[in-house]
Design an enzyme around this catalytic site. Sequence first.
Site, PDB file in Angstrom:
ATOM      1  N   ARG A  45     -17.354 -19.771  19.867  1.00  0.00           N
ATOM      2  CA  ARG A  45     -17.684 -18.707  20.814  1.00  0.00           C
ATOM      3  C   ARG A  45     -16.420 -18.176  21.506  1.00  0.00           C
ATOM      4  NH1 ARG A  45     -21.633 -20.920  24.650  1.00  0.00           N
ATOM      5  NH2 ARG A  45     -22.993 -21.351  22.888  1.00  0.00           N
ATOM      6  N   ARG A  61     -18.220 -14.003  26.799  1.00  0.00           N
ATOM      7  CA  ARG A  61     -18.310 -13.439  28.148  1.00  0.00           C
ATOM      8  C   ARG A  61     -17.260 -13.947  29.124  1.00  0.00           C
ATOM      9  NH1 ARG A  61     -24.564 -14.393  29.451  1.00  0.00           N
ATOM     10  NH2 ARG A  61     -24.205 -16.172  28.031  1.00  0.00           N
ATOM     11  N   ARG A  86     -18.757  -4.936  25.584  1.00  0.00           N
ATOM     12  CA  ARG A  86     -20.219  -5.078  25.535  1.00  0.00           C
ATOM     13  C   ARG A  86     -20.894  -4.013  26.390  1.00  0.00           C
ATOM     14  NH1 ARG A  86     -23.957 -10.503  26.097  1.00  0.00           N
ATOM     15  NH2 ARG A  86     -25.858  -9.472  26.754  1.00  0.00           N
ATOM     16  N   ASP A 122     -24.511 -13.069  15.426  1.00  0.00           N
ATOM     17  CA  ASP A 122     -25.456 -13.973  16.072  1.00  0.00           C
ATOM     18  C   ASP A 122     -26.141 -14.801  14.990  1.00  0.00           C
ATOM     19  OD1 ASP A 122     -28.421 -14.504  17.362  1.00  0.00           O
ATOM     20  OD2 ASP A 122     -26.866 -14.396  18.895  1.00  0.00           O
ATOM     21  N   TYR A 144     -36.318 -21.354  16.330  1.00  0.00           N
ATOM     22  CA  TYR A 144     -36.465 -20.075  17.029  1.00  0.00           C
ATOM     23  C   TYR A 144     -37.654 -19.290  16.479  1.00  0.00           C
ATOM     24  CZ  TYR A 144     -31.934 -20.654  19.322  1.00  0.00           C
ATOM     25  OH  TYR A 144     -30.903 -21.111  20.097  1.00  0.00           O
TER      26      TYR A 144
END
Length: 356
Positions: free
Chosen positions: A27, A31, A40, A77, A154
């Site tokens: 990652r 962010r 973003r 993703d 998921y």
Amino acid sequence: MTTLKNDRFLRALLREPVDTTPVWMMRQAGRYLPEYRATRAQAGDFLSLCKNNEFACEVTLQPLRRYELDAAILFSDILTVPDALGLGLYFEAGEGPKFHKTVRTEQDVANLPQFNAASDLDYVMNAVKTIRSALGGQVPLIGFSGSPWTLATYMVEGGSSKDFRFTKQMMYAQPEVLHALLDRLADAVIDYLNAQIDAGAQAVQIFDSWGGALAHREYLEFSLKYMQKIVAGLKRENEGRKVPVILFTKGGGQWLEPMVATGADAFGLDWTTPLNVARQTVAGRAALQGNLDPATLYGSHDTIVKATKAMLDDAYAGGEKTGYVANLGHGITQWVDPENPKAFIDTVHEYSAKYL
């Protein structure tokens, strides 16, 4: 074919000699970087960021401009495959990914459409091609996918879960349904990763984020079995060189011995497994990657340097000269000061030289 200026990441994964320990961060485009947050915002939302190859390329390259990293990883993703299977991926603010549809019955599995990665996820392949071109051989590009078990959680739960109630209910009450779903997903992941390799990915990692939630026998049956199928189905050479495969099961260090039998080139470790123990277990049969606790990066410069040196001491305690890639034990978090990863990365390069 562009010549790689820095191939130590690929060499370490294949247990070939290296001049210093390669390092990247799961990652690493995220962010915690203000430039990522700005891009973003420009894209509008997370999925738009993933699906625009120029934006995806930009955020992939951002951490390489700040740090001396030895690999780039495709910005995407893990849930692109379920989304392409028609489940309708969306993101709720503060709640993570969700799906409009779930897969909980035999009929739901049967209703899943046929999958073709090159066409159904063409935006991912376009991003891979764009990033490879932009890298210009600076460092290798890593492609990736979620594992069948992780993707299934998921799809069955309809989003993130803490207890995997519906998935485990299916596993124990209707195992044949879950096996059918996992088999479909393994085929899809093989197609997806091979398409990424064709587009230019030079190594691939399978993220088994939730494998550690399984009991011992169930891990072997419902997670590792399908990752082994994927490894067997992948292209292991492209552009005249080997394409290494990394398996990463968070919370899976106790399964290293059966993992080795999959034939993968390397195994990622979280922070719960000592690297010296892991090295003894794999005994030169595979490379290892990991495993600094990401929370270490909340600490002071001195704390980060000390922890990184201790990790490297463990990694080379047995006298090995290669077969190790430094990384975090999971993804870097959004609350990390962007100045702090530099202490980790620079220490890896400087301190490891004494072992090599």
